[in-house]
Design an enzyme around this catalytic site. Structure first.
Site, short mmCIF file in Angstrom:
data_model
loop_
_atom_site.label_atom_id
_atom_site.label_comp_id
_atom_site.label_asym_id
_atom_site.label_seq_id
_atom_site.Cartn_x
_atom_site.Cartn_y
_atom_site.Cartn_z
N HIS A 72 -21.21 43.96 63.55
CA HIS A 72 -20.38 44.82 64.40
C HIS A 72 -21.17 46.06 64.81
O HIS A 72 -21.82 46.68 63.97
CB HIS A 72 -19.11 45.28 63.66
CG HIS A 72 -18.10 44.20 63.46
ND1 HIS A 72 -16.80 44.47 63.12
CD2 HIS A 72 -18.19 42.86 63.59
CE1 HIS A 72 -16.14 43.31 63.03
NE2 HIS A 72 -16.96 42.33 63.30
N TYR A 197 -8.95 51.24 63.45
CA TYR A 197 -8.29 52.16 62.53
C TYR A 197 -7.20 52.86 63.35
O TYR A 197 -7.51 53.70 64.20
CB TYR A 197 -9.29 53.19 61.99
CG TYR A 197 -10.25 52.61 60.97
CD1 TYR A 197 -11.35 51.86 61.37
CD2 TYR A 197 -10.06 52.83 59.61
CE1 TYR A 197 -12.23 51.34 60.43
CE2 TYR A 197 -10.94 52.32 58.66
CZ TYR A 197 -12.02 51.57 59.08
OH TYR A 197 -12.89 51.06 58.16
N PRO A 288 -10.15 53.26 50.36
CA PRO A 288 -10.85 52.22 51.13
C PRO A 288 -11.09 52.56 52.59
O PRO A 288 -11.80 51.83 53.28
CB PRO A 288 -9.91 51.01 51.02
CG PRO A 288 -8.57 51.59 50.73
CD PRO A 288 -8.80 52.85 49.96
N LYS A 292 -16.49 52.19 51.71
CA LYS A 292 -17.69 52.56 50.95
C LYS A 292 -17.80 51.95 49.55
O LYS A 292 -18.88 51.96 48.94
CB LYS A 292 -17.76 54.10 50.82
CG LYS A 292 -18.20 54.79 52.09
CD LYS A 292 -19.69 54.67 52.31
CE LYS A 292 -20.10 54.81 53.76
NZ LYS A 292 -20.23 53.54 54.49
N TYR A 380 -20.51 56.03 58.23
CA TYR A 380 -19.87 54.71 58.15
C TYR A 380 -20.92 53.61 58.03
O TYR A 380 -20.78 52.69 57.23
CB TYR A 380 -18.98 54.48 59.38
CG TYR A 380 -18.01 53.34 59.22
CD1 TYR A 380 -16.68 53.57 58.84
CD2 TYR A 380 -18.40 52.02 59.43
CE1 TYR A 380 -15.79 52.52 58.68
CE2 TYR A 380 -17.51 50.97 59.27
CZ TYR A 380 -16.21 51.23 58.90
OH TYR A 380 -15.33 50.18 58.73
#
Ligand code: APR
Ligand code: PHB
Length: 386
Positions: A72, A197, A288, A292, A380
């Site tokens: 991704h 998200y 979560p 990580k 991220y």
């Protein structure tokens, strides 16, 4: 019996440590409470950051990951019904790979057995002694026989509920959040290529996946949620509401798995006590939202394998002495990032209008400032190893 490193726990941390040590010519034995089948099926995290993937490639563990992992190049922050893409490739020139934790665990177990590794499943009553200078791990094997394993060092890789952390009294930093995640795994083809998200006034929702046929979906729920109150139809309805955006359709399908998990931040310091070294969830937990958890576990054992190798082959103590501080620097960065993502995206049950305005302001800033988006992308996709 004797080995060089006794490892408690066969999650990503314990298994990868055993693999890295074996590559450096160091013997280890892994003791795991559950069965091999259980640890291989347990549905957990699913995002591998860039440094994790590179490490797995470097140590010969990425054949299936490179075939089946889904690369991704970004994620979407969705709020007020609009998608805002954080373009990792453009911002930081690297991405992430979606590949289930249990797939990593399967690959690690297969690799250890192929190399003649010593993994012992279904052990119980593990106890640690002599941690100051002559560690002994006692346990009951799968046949009910009490056994002792003498070793030079012990790696406590037994997760948040393991016994290793209890062998000393680390300082503990802990935060619970007033919400939990209800997660489902569904046999439904993802309708979008990347993760979303979603911040919605009903609560946070996450759109993720495991393969071209399987979606992984989460809803923010109250911490005391009884899964029985959430029949599949209610889950799908709420997912549709929270993820609603122009051009988005939710593909429904049979629910293969569902569960509720609490959310917390937790760090134990230091991560070492004498010859015991904690790694992964045994030492720290992140919510979560930043994806990580597994990546931190892997980063810990990378440092630990190198430190133990220098110590056990050349008697060098600088690496083992620096182990805790080295890991905690990365851990606290990830703690901050995960806390920040969590606070920005979830809805506090007692959240007032002021808090909500702050969250929306932060979301707008994150998607409109290149510097802010870059900071998200850098964290991220995974900061480089020190
Ligand atoms: N004796 C032996 N094994 C134990 C004991 C014990 N007393 N207690 C726990 N275990 C085992 C568990 O059954 C589990 O298989 O230790 C293992 C710990 O593995 P994980 O919980 O997967 O922890 P870790 O390897 O640190 O990986 C962290 O797991 O929780 C996720 O999101 C988290 O992705 C992160 C990853
Ligand atoms: C998952 O796919 O399980 C997943 C993805 C991203 C997260 C958390 C979980 O932040």
């Amino acid at each position: 019996m004797r080995t060089q490193v006794g490892i408690v726990g066969a999650g990503p941390a314990g298994l990868l440590l055993s693999h890295l040590l074996a590559r450096a010519g160091i013997e280890s034995v892994v003791l795991e409470a559950r069965s091999r089948e259980y640890v291989q099926q347990r549905v957990r995290a699913g995002v591998l950051e860039h440094p994790t993937v590179e490490l797995l490639r470097e140590v010969g563990l990425a054949d299936r990951l490179d075939r089946e992992g889904m690369a991704h190049q970004g994620i979407s922050l969705r709020f007020e019904g609009v998608d805002h893409r954080i373009d990792f490739a453009d911002l930081v020139g690297r991405g992430i790979t979606v590949y289930g934790q249990q797939e990593v665990v399967k690959d690690l177990i297969a690799a250890r057995f192929a190399d003649g590794g010593d993994l012992r499943f279904e052990v119980s009553d593990v106890a640690l002694d002599g941690l100051a200078d002559a560690p002994v791990i006692s346990y009951t094997d799968s046949g009910g026989q009490r056994r002792e394993l003498r070793c030079d060092a012990v790696a406590g890789c037994d997760g948040f509920h393991g016994i290793s952390r209890g062998a000393y009294a680390p300082a503990v930093f802990d935060r619970e959040y007033p919400y939990a995640w209800l997660g489902i795994l569904a046999k439904a083809a993802p309708t979008q290529h990347e993760l979303a998200y979603s911040h919605h006034r009903n609560g946070f929702a996450l759109y993720s996946m495991r393969s071209p046929e399987i979606t992984r979906l989460y809803l923010q729920v109250p911490p005391d949620t009884d899964i029985a109150d959430w029949p599949d139809t209610r889950i799908w309805d709420e997912l549709a509401i929270r993820h609603a955006a122009e051009g988005f359709t939710l593909n429904e399908g049979p629910v293969l798995e569902k569960g509720v998990t609490g959310i917390r931040s937790f760090v134990a310091e230091p991560m070492r006590h004498g010859r015991l070294f904690l790694a992964g969830d045994a030492a720290h937990i992140v919510p979560p939202t930043g994806a990580k958890g597994m990546n931190l576990a892997i980063a810990d054992v990378r440092v630990l394998a190198e430190a133990l190798t220098a110590y056990l082959t050349r008697g060098e103590e600088s690496g083992v002495d620096a182990y805790s501080d080295t890991c905690l620097r990365r851990v606290w960065r990830a703690e901050h990032f995960s806390w920040w993502m969590t606070s920005m995206l979830h809805v506090a049950p007692d959240g007032d209008a002021f808090t909500r305005r702050l969250q929306l302001s932060q979301l707008h800033y994150t998607v409109s400032s290149r510097a802010a988006a870059t900071s998200l992308a850098e964290n991220y996709t995974g900061l480089p190893y020190a």
